[in-house]
Design a protein around this motif. Sequence first.
Motif, short mmCIF file in Angstrom:
data_model
loop_
_atom_site.label_atom_id
_atom_site.label_comp_id
_atom_site.label_asym_id
_atom_site.label_seq_id
_atom_site.Cartn_x
_atom_site.Cartn_y
_atom_site.Cartn_z
N ALA A 57 36.11 47.95 -21.85
CA ALA A 57 35.24 49.05 -22.24
C ALA A 57 34.71 48.85 -23.66
CB ALA A 57 36.00 50.37 -22.16
N GLN A 94 35.05 56.58 -24.48
CA GLN A 94 34.44 57.26 -23.34
C GLN A 94 34.22 56.28 -22.18
OE1 GLN A 94 33.57 60.44 -22.45
NE2 GLN A 94 33.07 59.42 -20.52
N ASP A 95 33.75 55.08 -22.52
CA ASP A 95 33.55 54.06 -21.49
C ASP A 95 34.89 53.67 -20.86
OD1 ASP A 95 32.32 52.15 -19.90
OD2 ASP A 95 32.47 50.59 -21.43
N THR A 146 35.90 56.39 -18.41
CA THR A 146 35.05 56.32 -17.22
C THR A 146 35.47 55.15 -16.33
OG1 THR A 146 33.19 57.28 -18.42
CG2 THR A 146 32.69 56.08 -16.39
N ARG A 147 35.71 54.00 -16.94
CA ARG A 147 36.13 52.83 -16.16
C ARG A 147 37.49 53.06 -15.50
NH1 ARG A 147 33.91 47.53 -17.52
NH2 ARG A 147 32.07 47.75 -18.83
N GLU A 181 38.82 55.91 -14.50
CA GLU A 181 38.69 56.81 -13.35
C GLU A 181 38.00 56.12 -12.17
OE1 GLU A 181 37.03 60.55 -14.45
OE2 GLU A 181 38.92 61.21 -15.35
N GLU A 182 36.99 55.29 -12.45
CA GLU A 182 36.33 54.56 -11.37
C GLU A 182 37.30 53.57 -10.72
OE1 GLU A 182 33.00 52.78 -13.23
OE2 GLU A 182 31.74 54.58 -13.17
N HIS A 196 43.48 64.93 -14.45
CA HIS A 196 42.35 64.33 -15.15
C HIS A 196 42.34 64.62 -16.65
CE1 HIS A 196 40.52 62.90 -11.43
NE2 HIS A 196 40.81 64.07 -10.90
N ARG A 205 40.97 64.35 -23.64
CA ARG A 205 39.79 64.28 -22.79
C ARG A 205 40.13 64.86 -21.43
NH1 ARG A 205 36.24 60.78 -25.55
NH2 ARG A 205 34.74 61.03 -23.86
N GLY A 257 38.33 64.43 -17.94
CA GLY A 257 37.23 63.73 -17.31
C GLY A 257 36.36 63.07 -18.36
N GLY A 258 35.11 63.42 -18.39
CA GLY A 258 34.20 62.83 -19.36
C GLY A 258 34.01 63.66 -20.61
N SER A 259 34.72 64.76 -20.76
CA SER A 259 34.51 65.66 -21.91
C SER A 259 35.73 65.65 -22.84
CB SER A 259 34.28 67.11 -21.42
OG SER A 259 33.18 67.16 -20.53
#
Length: 277
Positions: free
Chosen positions: A96, A100-101, A104-105, A107-108, A220, A265, A267-269
């Motif tokens: 990443a 944040q990246d 996100t990675r 969770e994906e 999350h 965090r 999720g994304g927030s």
Amino acid sequence: MPLPADRAVTGLLVVHGMMSDIARQARAIHDRRARLLALDDELGRQQQQMRQVVTQRETQRDAVNRAARAALEAQQRSNAAAQSATQAVEDAARRASSVQDAITRIEETEAQAEKNLEQAARAAERAHNMQAATAARRQAHEMADGAGPGISTTNASAGAPVAGTVLTGWGHPTESGPATGITYAPPSRASVRAPCTGRIDFAGPFRTYGQMMILDCGKHYRFVLAGLGEIAVAAGQQVSRGAAVGQMPQWNGGGSRPTLFVQLRHGGSTVNPAPYL
């Protein structure tokens, strides 16, 4: 030859007695032979039954061996899926470009790992290994919910993850905008403790953050701790709230003071971590 009458009678009596005895012996031999023939037939039937039983057992043994091999392969696929999921999460975080990246990675990657575990569960079911199928689905469920119970303000009694003063509070203005976490100025070699119960997603050096760890609290929610000197945990490890997870760097008062950046965090927030510490 002509014999006297008394000798002839005696001879006839002797021959008659011998013939009777021979007849009894012949009947006994005949009976024994009949029993032996019957036993031979019975043994023949039993041997045929034994051959059938042996054949059935060999067939069953082969079927059991095939099922055992299939179950073992399904179990290995399930374990491999779980292990590769942990490794994939860590690898994704290392690739990443930002926190944040990284989140996100992670969770994906976990979403893909859940699919892999479901495939392993279906393969275990086809192998009639319900235990492996149940284990794979349990791992997928745990990954979907997260490794911890989540966070709550009702149990926020453990305090900050490190002793020290707060340099920058949540939302305070900085050069890059409002602060997205809390920055602490701890003593030299201060112990850093887990702010929640969960699993370590990532632990190691990361970009300009120094030694950093990402702790999956469940539901999350994830805590990011950056600026440590030493990390005492590894990716994939379960930790309890308040457990020691590392130490701050040595500081003798000169140069830049080491700080610990704590970010929460969902999720994304980003979320204000103060109510949960």
